[in-house]
Design an enzyme around this catalytic site. Structure first.
Site, PDB file in Angstrom:
ATOM      1  N   GLN A 103       3.189  -2.883   0.066  1.00 30.81           N
ATOM      2  CA  GLN A 103       4.474  -2.699  -0.592  1.00 30.81           C
ATOM      3  C   GLN A 103       5.349  -3.972  -0.055  1.00 30.81           C
ATOM      4  O   GLN A 103       5.393  -4.522   0.907  1.00 30.81           O
ATOM      5  CB  GLN A 103       5.045  -1.417  -0.124  1.00 30.81           C
ATOM      6  CG  GLN A 103       6.265  -1.022  -0.642  1.00 30.81           C
ATOM      7  CD  GLN A 103       6.597  -0.675  -2.035  1.00 30.81           C
ATOM      8  OE1 GLN A 103       5.548  -0.172  -2.400  1.00 30.81           O
ATOM      9  NE2 GLN A 103       7.246  -1.376  -2.665  1.00 30.81           N
TER      10      GLN A 103
ATOM     11  N   ASP B 265      -2.074  -4.502  -8.270  1.00 27.69           N
ATOM     12  CA  ASP B 265      -0.673  -4.717  -8.485  1.00 27.69           C
ATOM     13  C   ASP B 265      -0.380  -6.110  -9.189  1.00 27.69           C
ATOM     14  O   ASP B 265       0.732  -6.643  -9.355  1.00 27.69           O
ATOM     15  CB  ASP B 265       0.248  -4.583  -7.013  1.00 27.69           C
ATOM     16  CG  ASP B 265       1.374  -4.114  -7.266  1.00 27.69           C
ATOM     17  OD1 ASP B 265       1.852  -3.628  -8.317  1.00 27.69           O
ATOM     18  OD2 ASP B 265       2.168  -4.308  -6.284  1.00 27.69           O
TER      19      ASP B 265
ATOM     20  N   LYS C 247       4.122   6.640  -5.447  1.00 24.62           N
ATOM     21  CA  LYS C 247       2.646   5.812  -6.189  1.00 24.62           C
ATOM     22  C   LYS C 247       1.727   6.822  -5.549  1.00 24.62           C
ATOM     23  O   LYS C 247       0.627   7.115  -6.350  1.00 24.62           O
ATOM     24  CB  LYS C 247       2.365   4.458  -5.470  1.00 24.62           C
ATOM     25  CG  LYS C 247       3.500   3.459  -6.186  1.00 24.62           C
ATOM     26  CD  LYS C 247       3.809   2.336  -5.470  1.00 24.62           C
ATOM     27  CE  LYS C 247       4.744   1.419  -6.341  1.00 24.62           C
ATOM     28  NZ  LYS C 247       5.297   0.141  -5.534  1.00 24.62           N
TER      29      LYS C 247
END
Ligand code: NAP
Length: 281
Positions: free
Chosen positions: A97, A120, A53
């Site tokens: 994450q 996200d 990412k």
């Protein structure tokens, strides 16, 4: 011949467009907008995902910072870190994450991310708003899947989509997005009975189980569209693609299907957030 839903090439096309938007943004802001990625612990796949990412951000000209926290981090310590990032005006997106170590209340931490920076699409408010068809950041993998299906003009209206898996970051939010596209959606999980019979009725099958080659050729009907979100050890998806390809109309390869589209969605929403930041400054 079945159609390959090529996420790798679509993601490259998306990145090219984002690069231009970021260059324009930088001319308006006196700093480079940044995605902050929090990595708790040393889970090897997570380390590799956050590095991927970071590189993707750099490719389009965004800054990316990885905040590494030890395996024994507490929920409160992680919440404190998220609060600091929420207040930092140079940060336009925050990604925690997943998965986090067991002692951490992951939901509380997802929900602590400011909705304006939730690029996200993991917090409850984003989920609720998207489910109601309101504007909010979408969960990255489901958004990537729908973008890919639309790019290849896969018919969605009135089609029966069967999703196998109901996690809060994949199966459930994908069900909402496909419902919003007028699909008829069935979500299956570990307690579902007669799974094979249900999958056989699907026009679109989505593997979101996390079990290698779980969906086999005898479970699918002819001309189905296969979306494989699973990513298991050895580059193996949740669908036994090798034996399903002959029967299907279109399919996502593993790798090169859903994976790159997840990153493309994350980047798209990070740039959207940066554009909003630029409007306010
Ligand atoms: P997860 O949280 O472990 O969820 C797995 C889901 O599968 C659960 O809903 C579970 O049901 C269901 N399931 C398990 N065994 C089943 C069975 N025998 N029959 C039917 N359903 C069953 O996994 P996840 O985080 O959603 O990830 C799923 C897969 O997608 C993994 O391979 C992951 O690596 C991959 N993934 C890929 C990306 C990407 O960018 N490519 C992003 C996210 C995830 P219950 O709810 O009843 O337990």
């Amino acid at each position: 011949m079945s159609i390959i839903l090529d996420g790798k090439s679509l993601s490259k096309k998306i990145e090219e467009e984002l690069k231009l938007r970021v260059a324009f943004l930088k001319s308006k802001l006196n700093f480079t907008p940044k995605l902050a990625t929090i990595l708790v612990g040393n889970f090897p796949p997570s380390i590799s995902y956050v590095n991927m990412k970071k590189k993707a951000c750099e490719r389009i000209g965004l800054e990316s910072e990885i905040i590494k926290m030890p395996e024994q981090t507490t929920t409160q310590e992680l919440l404190n870190c998220i609060q600091i990032l929420n207040q930092d005006k140079t940060i336009c997106g925050i990604l925690l994450q997943h998965p986090v170590p067991k002692q951490i209340d992951e939901r509380a931490c997802f929900d602590a991310i400011s909705p304006e920076k939730d690029v996200d699409g993991v917090n409850s408010s984003s989920f609720g708003n998207v489910a109601l068809g309101k504007k909010a950041y979408k969960c990255a993998t489901p958004m990537g899947i729908v973008t890919l299906l639309k790019e290849y003009k896969i018919p969605l209206v009135s089609k029966h989509a069967v999703i196998i898996g109901r996690s809060p970051i994949l199966g459930k939010p994908l069900a909402q997005l496909l419902l919003n596209e007028d699909c008829t959606v069935t979500v299956c999980h570990s307690k579902t009975q007669n799974l094979k019979e249900i999958v056989k009725t699907a026009d679109i099958v989505v593997g979101a189980v996390g079990k290698p080659k779980f969906i086999t050729a005898d479970m699918i009907k002819e001309n189905v569209v296969l979306v494989d979100a699973g990513y298991n050890e050895g580059n193996v998806g949740d669908i036994d693609l090798e034996n399903c390809i002959q029967k299907c109309y279109a399919y996502t390869p593993v790798p090169g299907g859903v994976g790159p589209m997840t990153i493309a969605s994350l980047l798209t929403q990070t740039v959207e957030s940066a554009e909003k930041l630029a409007e306010m400054s």
